[in-house]
Design a protein around this motif. Structure first.
Motif, mmCIF file in Angstrom:
data_model
loop_
_atom_site.group_PDB
_atom_site.id
_atom_site.type_symbol
_atom_site.label_atom_id
_atom_site.label_comp_id
_atom_site.label_asym_id
_atom_site.label_seq_id
_atom_site.Cartn_x
_atom_site.Cartn_y
_atom_site.Cartn_z
ATOM 1 N N LEU A 285 16.774 7.467 -23.988
ATOM 2 C CA LEU A 285 17.048 6.753 -23.359
ATOM 3 C C LEU A 285 17.027 7.297 -22.321
ATOM 4 C CD1 LEU A 285 20.112 6.573 -24.836
ATOM 5 C CD2 LEU A 285 18.945 4.798 -25.357
ATOM 6 N N ARG A 286 16.552 8.291 -21.157
ATOM 7 C CA ARG A 286 16.233 8.737 -19.662
ATOM 8 C C ARG A 286 14.949 7.744 -19.695
ATOM 9 N NH1 ARG A 286 17.173 10.832 -14.973
ATOM 10 N NH2 ARG A 286 15.968 12.281 -13.828
ATOM 11 N N TYR A 287 13.779 8.202 -20.459
ATOM 12 C CA TYR A 287 12.414 7.926 -19.928
ATOM 13 C C TYR A 287 12.957 6.125 -19.685
ATOM 14 C CZ TYR A 287 7.510 6.031 -20.301
ATOM 15 O OH TYR A 287 6.628 5.806 -19.724
ATOM 16 N N GLU A 288 13.566 5.269 -20.876
ATOM 17 C CA GLU A 288 13.454 4.302 -20.594
ATOM 18 C C GLU A 288 14.241 4.185 -18.957
ATOM 19 O OE1 GLU A 288 15.380 2.794 -23.796
ATOM 20 O OE2 GLU A 288 13.491 2.832 -24.829
ATOM 21 N N ALA A 289 15.055 4.927 -18.783
ATOM 22 C CA ALA A 289 16.167 4.793 -17.718
ATOM 23 C C ALA A 289 15.026 5.064 -15.946
ATOM 24 C CB ALA A 289 17.206 5.545 -17.820
ATOM 25 N N THR A 290 14.394 5.754 -16.091
ATOM 26 C CA THR A 290 13.830 6.442 -14.880
ATOM 27 C C THR A 290 12.194 5.480 -15.337
ATOM 28 O OG1 THR A 290 13.280 8.310 -16.185
ATOM 29 C CG2 THR A 290 14.980 8.485 -14.898
ATOM 30 N N HIS A 291 11.725 5.045 -16.074
ATOM 31 C CA HIS A 291 9.962 4.503 -16.112
ATOM 32 C C HIS A 291 10.290 3.341 -15.491
ATOM 33 C CE1 HIS A 291 9.428 8.629 -16.131
ATOM 34 N NE2 HIS A 291 8.555 8.263 -16.378
ATOM 35 N N ASP A 292 9.424 2.394 -15.016
ATOM 36 C CA ASP A 292 9.481 0.730 -15.363
ATOM 37 C C ASP A 292 8.699 0.150 -16.774
ATOM 38 O OD1 ASP A 292 8.830 -1.323 -13.845
ATOM 39 O OD2 ASP A 292 6.637 -1.519 -13.822
ATOM 40 N N ALA A 293 9.209 -0.731 -16.645
ATOM 41 C CA ALA A 293 9.310 -1.074 -18.316
ATOM 42 C C ALA A 293 7.666 -1.814 -18.199
ATOM 43 C CB ALA A 293 9.842 -1.882 -18.622
ATOM 44 N N LEU A 294 7.551 -2.758 -17.526
ATOM 45 C CA LEU A 294 5.719 -2.882 -17.209
ATOM 46 C C LEU A 294 4.838 -2.510 -17.190
ATOM 47 C CD1 LEU A 294 4.309 -5.696 -17.052
ATOM 48 C CD2 LEU A 294 4.553 -5.546 -14.910
ATOM 49 N N THR A 295 5.032 -1.332 -15.738
ATOM 50 C CA THR A 295 3.465 -0.414 -15.753
ATOM 51 C C THR A 295 3.823 0.599 -16.185
ATOM 52 O OG1 THR A 295 4.824 0.256 -13.925
ATOM 53 C CG2 THR A 295 3.390 -1.393 -13.845
ATOM 54 N N GLY A 296 4.701 1.431 -16.430
ATOM 55 C CA GLY A 296 5.175 3.207 -17.312
ATOM 56 C C GLY A 296 5.460 3.945 -15.879
ATOM 57 N N LEU A 297 5.110 3.429 -14.518
ATOM 58 C CA LEU A 297 5.410 3.754 -13.661
ATOM 59 C C LEU A 297 7.346 4.970 -13.327
ATOM 60 C CD1 LEU A 297 2.868 2.504 -10.942
ATOM 61 C CD2 LEU A 297 2.385 4.993 -12.888
ATOM 62 N N PRO A 298 7.041 6.032 -12.650
ATOM 63 C CA PRO A 298 8.241 6.294 -12.300
ATOM 64 C C PRO A 298 8.831 4.984 -11.493
ATOM 65 C CG PRO A 298 7.227 8.156 -12.059
ATOM 66 C CD PRO A 298 6.221 6.992 -12.192
ATOM 67 N N ASN A 299 10.231 4.612 -12.073
ATOM 68 C CA ASN A 299 10.916 3.397 -11.497
ATOM 69 C C ASN A 299 11.726 4.453 -9.594
ATOM 70 O OD1 ASN A 299 13.125 5.032 -12.685
ATOM 71 N ND2 ASN A 299 13.160 3.552 -14.239
ATOM 72 N N ARG A 300 12.449 3.487 -9.551
ATOM 73 C CA ARG A 300 13.145 3.485 -8.066
ATOM 74 C C ARG A 300 14.709 5.030 -8.495
ATOM 75 N NH1 ARG A 300 14.351 0.876 -3.533
ATOM 76 N NH2 ARG A 300 13.316 -1.134 -3.838
ATOM 77 N N THR A 301 14.872 5.448 -9.135
ATOM 78 C CA THR A 301 15.633 5.799 -9.670
ATOM 79 C C THR A 301 15.445 7.091 -9.866
ATOM 80 O OG1 THR A 301 16.852 4.647 -10.782
ATOM 81 C CG2 THR A 301 17.412 6.817 -11.210
#
Length: 721
Positions: A285-301
């Protein structure tokens, strides 16, 4: 996503049936499956309400997770099956509150429902974990009390107390181990043996000190030392162990000190709760909350977490940030579709990852077509420049999507500097401003942050956001500059010039806020207010100073006002409301706004002109319109730009300028147009313009823009002089 047929209650019970079938086999309950299913129905209703609510009530959803534990669904598999059922079936059975008339989820709500469902999973898992932890803690306390009671009762009834202790020891659902003060493991229950995955002999042959793990916090073993020395009664930590097969066992560990009858330390008691599955779930859940679902890159958070750590680094550390926005990405989405746009973003993300592989570098997707690359170290000035160059080079090769080669361009804003001087929000704002500066310069380039440019952009943004409230609060006012007849020197009217009395910046001229008002569309209500206020003032002049002669008020129109469908109606309404004749109003339109104007754009001006309103062509001579077009424009007045008068400041005046002005005046008069000249600053200029045949003039020679009372005085002086 197809809705499950039936009414809302039928869909609720359908979901309850699917849920009960999934978790009943791993639930320790005396109920039948049908009775268990009935217990789940109220929980489904609460999930349905949470899914349809305007905002997610996390506490309510966590309570549903806790209710599972109350229903004896304590096996980790029950949580796993529950999350799978929620993910697969909740929206289909319970998302009906957000459906449109066709029975399908409203288009604007599909992604919101999926996102809400994921958050519901997370909240349910958190509630389940909290309830299970509370239940385990209660069991641990009961076991601890039983162990202590058993030890105390040895002297009185050894056999009876040991039987009770053994029943608790071997029947507990958590792992229990007993060791002496040297760390030698003396006894373990069957649950602990199963948790470690080996044999009882393997555990009994080891010492507690041997069970270290690379992820252990040094504080754990410091507390352990205090406990065996009798300085601490117990401690509770999260600790990992390595199983014989090499896998990790994560536990909630409570270690207590057992004392003898005289109070001397004698044994240590360890209680372990296996939280490996829960930890893996939290990590997922932490990974899904902190990574972009499309590209797999780290997200804004995750990026902001990393940036905050970087900016709080010690003295001497620096950072460099590249803020990338793709040029023209919307065109690709609109022409090829969002699926092609998504594939393009994935390819861009892959290329960016190859550009930031050094220690201290990372790439993240902030959203849409915005990416950011970060580098840290002690010499980031050169590194961030090289990083931006690598990114531009990586994007230079076209990307092939659906048989088409797409050229990818990007604009990058670079911010570099020492850590601990700015907040993450300030750094990103500077990078965003700089990126848009690169985009405004043509794109496909990178620019370095400039504090002065940032300040100007921030000021513009502040003024833009303050404009609507400023109009409501009455912060605008009008100054009037007289229009003087060159023949007799009388005041024939005035031009209305709007000003903004800003609470922080003081009086701002129109050049500071009119472009912002045009950009935001506020120019229409602001222009209407200027017109209304000017006409009201013109009526006051006419009533109070009838002997001063006919007065005309000139009001500027922006290009956006010309295209507003209410221009004619608003003008007529304002004139009628204040009882002012149309010939007392002159609307000024810039020459550039009418270059290439078609009949639709000219139609409102023609209607106003036919009513008697004068139309002035402002800043004449600065555009590139054909002079022959003057015949088709509904104008009555030409206003020569001040650039023509500048050449007359020297003595003798430039003969070329004089010939040009003379020619324009002659042409205007032949078309029955009057000529007004702006920027008159000296008596010599005024005399020269009078000699050339100009009709009226305005400028500092006569008066600077000022309040209406000063114009009253000038007009009255002309009437009585």
């Amino acid at each position: 996503m197809t809705e499950v047929p039936g009414g809302p209650e039928d869909r609720v019970r359908g979901f309850a049936m699917i849920w009960s079938r999934a978790i009943f086999p791993v639930t320790a309950t005396s109920l039948t499956r049908h009775e268990f299913e009935e217990e789940l129905v109220p929980l489904v209703r609460r999930l349905r309400a949470a899914l349809a609510a305007p905002s997610l009530d996390s506490a309510e959803v966590q309570a549903v997770g806790g209710a599972l534990v109350d229903a004896h669904c304590t096996d980790p598999e029950a949580l796993t099956h529950t999350l799978d059922v929620v993910e697969e079936h909740l929206v289909a059975h319970c998302g009906d509150a957000a459906h449109d008339g066709d029975g399908e989820p409203a288009a604007g709500r599909r992604e919101e429902l999926r996102s809400r469902c994921a958050r519901i999973q997370h909240a349910m898992a958190a509630g389940f974990a909290a309830a299970l932890r509370e239940r385990t803690r209660a069991e641990q306390e009961a076991i601890s009390r039983a162990a202590l009671n058993a030890r105390s009762a040895v002297a009185e009834a050894l056999h009876a107390s040991e039987a009770k202790f053994r029943a608790v020891f071997h029947g507990a659902a958590i792992g229990i181990g007993i060791a002496d003060l040297d760390g030698t493991i003396l006894e373990v229950n069957d649950t602990m043996v199963r948790m470690f995955g080996g044999t009882r002999h393997q555990l009994l042959s080891r010492k507690a000190h041997d069970l270290t793990h690379p992820d252990d916090d040094p504080h754990i073993w410091r507390m352990y030392g205090e406990l065996v020395q009798g300085q601490r009664e117990h401690y509770r930590v999260e600790k990992a162990y390595t199983r014989p097969d090499g896998t990790a066992l994560w536990t909630n560990l409570t270690v207590s000190l057992l004392r003898d009858a005289e109070g001397a330390p004698q044994y240590q008691l360890a209680l372990m709760e296996d939280m490996t599955e829960r930890r893996l779930l939290n990590l997922r859940l932490r990974y899904e909350a902190t990574h972009d679902a499309l590209t797999g890159l780290p997200n804004r958070t995750l990026f902001f977490e990393r940036l905050e750590k970087v900016l709080s680094a010690g003295e001497g550390m620096r950072f460099g940030l590249c803020y990338l926005d793709l040029d023209g990405f919307k065109t690709i989405n609109d022409s090829l579709g969002h699926a092609a746009g998504d594939r393009l973003l994935v390819e861009v993300a892959d290329r960016l990852q190859t550009c930031a592989t050094a220690p201290g570098e990372m790439v993240a997707r902030l959203g849409g077509d915005e990416f950011v690359a970060l580098t840290t170290g002690r010499d980031t000035e050169a590194e961030v420049d090289e990083l931006a160059g690598r990114i531009m080079h990586a994007l230079a090769t076209p990307i092939r999507i659906d048989g088409r080669e797409l050229t990818v361009r990007g604009s990058i804003g670079i911010v570099e500097g020492p850590a601990a001087e700015r907040s993450p929000a300030e750094v990103l704002r500077s990078a965003d401003i700089t990126m848009y500066r690169a985009k405004s310069a043509g794109g496909n380039r990178y620019e370095l942050a400039d504090p002065e440019a940032d300040a100007r952009a921030i000021t513009r943004h502040g003024l833009t956001t303050a404009l609507p409230a400023a109009l409501d609060r009455g912060e605008f006012f009008i100054e009037y500059q007289p229009l003087v007849h060159l023949g007799d020197g009388s005041v024939r009217g005035a031009e209305a010039l709007v000003r903004w009395l800003h609470p922080q910046h003081g009086v701002l001229g129109p050049d500071r806020f009119i472009p912002l008002a045009e950009h935001t569309g506020l120019i229409v209500p602001l222009g209407r207010w200027v017109l209304e206020e000017s006409v009201r003032q013109a009526r006051v002049w006419r009533d109070r100073y009838e002997d001063a002669g006919p007065f005309r008020i000139n009001v500027n129109l922006s290009p956006m006002q010309l295209t507003h469908q209410g221009l004619v109606a608003d003008t007529v309404d304002i004139l009628e409301r204040f009882g002012l004749e149309p010939d007392a109003l002159c609307l000024e339109v810039t020459e550039s706004a009418l270059i290439g104007a078609d009949d639709d754009l000219l139609k409102p001006l023609r209607r106003l002109s036919e009513m008697g309103v004068d139309i002035a062509l402002d800043d004449f001579g600065t555009g590139y319109s054909n002079l022959a077009n003057l015949r088709r424009l509904p104008v009555n007045v030409l206003k020569l730009d001040r650039s023509f008068t500048q050449g007359m400041q020297q003595f003798p005046a430039d003969p070329v300028d004089l010939k040009i002005v003379e020619g324009i005046v002659s042409l205007a008069h032949s078309l029955d147009l009057s000529v007004t000249v702006e920027g008159v600053e000296t008596g010599a200029q005024a005399e020269q313009l009078k000699h050339l045949g100009c009709d009226t003039a305005q400028g500092w020679y006569y008066a600077r823009p000022g309040p209406p009372d000063r114009l009253h005085e000038l007009a009255l002086a002309d009437a009585t002089g």
